[in-house]
Design a protein around this motif. Sequence first.
Motif, mmCIF file in Angstrom:
data_model
loop_
_atom_site.group_PDB
_atom_site.id
_atom_site.type_symbol
_atom_site.label_atom_id
_atom_site.label_comp_id
_atom_site.label_asym_id
_atom_site.label_seq_id
_atom_site.Cartn_x
_atom_site.Cartn_y
_atom_site.Cartn_z
ATOM 1 N N ILE A 146 16.268 -17.833 2.515
ATOM 2 C CA ILE A 146 15.915 -18.247 3.861
ATOM 3 C C ILE A 146 16.799 -19.399 4.312
ATOM 4 N N ARG B 169 17.595 -19.116 8.163
ATOM 5 C CA ARG B 169 17.365 -20.318 8.947
ATOM 6 C C ARG B 169 18.420 -20.519 10.043
ATOM 7 N N TYR C 215 17.743 -18.109 12.706
ATOM 8 C CA TYR C 215 16.532 -18.534 13.412
ATOM 9 C C TYR C 215 16.872 -19.640 14.407
ATOM 10 N N HIS D 255 9.424 -16.074 17.450
ATOM 11 C CA HIS D 255 8.728 -15.254 16.459
ATOM 12 C C HIS D 255 8.245 -13.942 17.061
ATOM 13 N N HIS E 65 3.641 -9.470 12.362
ATOM 14 C CA HIS E 65 4.574 -10.485 11.910
ATOM 15 C C HIS E 65 3.834 -11.709 11.390
ATOM 16 N N TYR E 66 2.821 -12.113 12.107
ATOM 17 C CA TYR E 66 2.114 -13.324 11.711
ATOM 18 C C TYR E 66 1.253 -13.101 10.481
ATOM 19 N N LEU F 296 2.099 -10.581 8.093
ATOM 20 C CA LEU F 296 2.941 -10.099 7.004
ATOM 21 C C LEU F 296 3.909 -11.142 6.499
ATOM 22 N N ALA F 297 4.627 -11.713 7.427
ATOM 23 C CA ALA F 297 5.752 -12.543 7.034
ATOM 24 C C ALA F 297 5.356 -14.011 6.959
ATOM 25 N N PRO G 87 4.855 -16.091 4.588
ATOM 26 C CA PRO G 87 5.697 -16.973 3.783
ATOM 27 C C PRO G 87 6.986 -17.344 4.484
ATOM 28 N N VAL G 88 7.589 -16.373 5.108
ATOM 29 C CA VAL G 88 8.833 -16.650 5.825
ATOM 30 C C VAL G 88 8.586 -17.630 6.959
ATOM 31 N N ILE G 89 7.567 -17.370 7.732
ATOM 32 C CA ILE G 89 7.242 -18.278 8.818
ATOM 33 C C ILE G 89 6.989 -19.670 8.279
ATOM 34 N N PHE H 23 8.312 -21.176 5.839
ATOM 35 C CA PHE H 23 9.557 -21.887 5.589
ATOM 36 C C PHE H 23 10.213 -22.320 6.887
ATOM 37 N N LEU H 24 10.234 -21.422 7.838
ATOM 38 C CA LEU H 24 10.966 -21.695 9.065
ATOM 39 C C LEU H 24 10.223 -22.677 9.963
ATOM 40 N N TRP H 25 8.919 -22.691 9.832
ATOM 41 C CA TRP H 25 8.105 -23.434 10.776
ATOM 42 C C TRP H 25 6.925 -24.045 10.030
ATOM 43 N N GLU I 48 5.126 -26.709 10.174
ATOM 44 C CA GLU I 48 3.945 -27.282 10.817
ATOM 45 C C GLU I 48 2.952 -26.209 11.237
ATOM 46 N N GLN J 224 -5.153 -22.277 16.338
ATOM 47 C CA GLN J 224 -3.770 -21.806 16.494
ATOM 48 C C GLN J 224 -3.688 -20.302 16.504
ATOM 49 N N ARG K 259 -4.244 -19.439 19.927
ATOM 50 C CA ARG K 259 -3.047 -19.698 20.722
ATOM 51 C C ARG K 259 -2.005 -18.610 20.518
ATOM 52 N N VAL K 260 -1.818 -18.259 19.260
ATOM 53 C CA VAL K 260 -0.833 -17.223 18.966
ATOM 54 C C VAL K 260 -1.227 -15.910 19.631
#
Lengths: 238, 238
Positions: A137, A142, A145, A170, B178-179, B181-182, B184-186, B188-190, B192, B199, B202-203
């Motif tokens: 990543i 990253r 992204y 996203h 996406h929210y 499944l991924a 773990p990826v999210i 890392f990227l985000w 917070e 939330q 919100r999503v």
Amino acid sequence: MFARPARKTRKPVTMPDDTRTKLLKAAMKVFSQKGYEKATIREICREADVNIALVNYHFGDKAELYLEVVRYAIDAAAKTKLLNRAVEENADPCDALRQLIRGFIERLSETREQFGFNLQFIMKESTQPTPALSQIIDETLRPLYGRLRSLIGQILSLPADHEKTKLCTHSIMGQVLHYALARPVIGFLWPEMKLTTQQRRRVADHIADFSLAYLLTHRMKPATAEPRSFPRKKREAS
Amino acid sequence: MFARPARKTRKPVTMPDDTRTKLLKAAMKVFSQKGYEKATIREICREADVNIALVNYHFGDKAELYLEVVRYAIDAAAKTKLLNRAVEENADPCDALRQLIRGFIERLSETREQFGFNLQFIMKESTQPTPALSQIIDETLRPLYGRLRSLIGQILSLPADHEKTKLCTHSIMGQVLHYALARPVIGFLWPEMKLTTQQRRRVADHIADFSLAYLLTHRMKPATAEPRSFPRKKREAS
DNA sequence: ACCAGTTTTAAACCCGTGTTTAAGTTTTGT
DNA sequence: ACAAAACTTAAACACGGGTTTAAAACTGGT
């Protein structure tokens, strides 16, 4: 558990050819097909036509072989700057976004190609992360992204790390990854949907249209006055 | 390999309680957390506080236990008609869609709840299908898919099996999944971005807004004349 | 109380995995 | 040419997976 037999000749004097790269290629193939867990080093060695012990001789253990494969793939990926080019060549961020989506989907789809499945790789581990995931990543996803975010930020006239920017980013990534990740599910639900080259293009353009509809109507500073009707089917050469 | 010791007492005369259901619950938990492959019978039995051999006594083998768990989960899912209700209670398809997205995300997120992870289940298998996948899809995902499609078809004033309808449906499913499944990826990227209850809401609302932007401007028959500005933050009780 | 059937237990079995060993073969430097 | 290093090989090892066994414990009916 205990000390490894001190054989750590990482880069031998001989050409970086033969066995080591044979293993790398085979591992790349098998890992990408089966995922980290289900890939066996026996199959990798059979694929590479090489003795079982050699993966441990050359790489130490399975995890390090995997990491090496990942680095290899990343390296290959770095050379295909398709995605970066998409941004640099297009002044209009909307066009750049469309191009980016196309390139993304293209990359995700061509699994069989030699260096095509880097990202597929990444996502296969996504539900149960491997140690390599964070590195992957960091090194590939990253920057992409970030690029996507700054692009969307431009369109929205918002900072790249605004919450709305991230949510939209996203949303787009979700759509794109869906077609790569959940292929089996899609296959059941929508059997006619084969991802041919043309259809990939259609899908990519749909995602772009779908997403731009929101982005263009929700920019913060409507610089050019009213939200103009969207350039829906704005085709152009890749 | 050879004949199994003829013990096939599927439903004993005693109450369908104790051991068998203890195993089912434990299996449900472990399978949903680890996936089929990585879940071990030993862990399931430890979780259920039960002897190892009992899973084979009561279910035959791991695969049949899995199938039984799937049936169990499907059964439970059928009872929580949250998703169906969302459609029936809302005359306006847009509201129904928003509600549907909320319910979907809610379902996908609450992994710990007893019957929450049915769908997580499904998707975990999606990249490497198990034999159960087709059954699961047939019994749970397909009707949901159909409902979603007809809803979107309504909004677009298009038939439910029109290509555009399907593309939009998958765009929405892609975002939602996406929210789930991924994650773990999210992560890392985000970093917070924790999926708290608020939330999640919100999503969900973002996805609804994001998607409706396209849907509302691309209906085929603009029955009510011009594409009116979207009811963006139309909150309402769940 | 006894017995047949059901359920549970502890211990093994078998197989496939990653890993290592100890001995071979090839290559390299001098 | 010769020795040391690099590489390869076949065979084992250790471990964990699902599965099975044989006996013990627990039922319910007579």
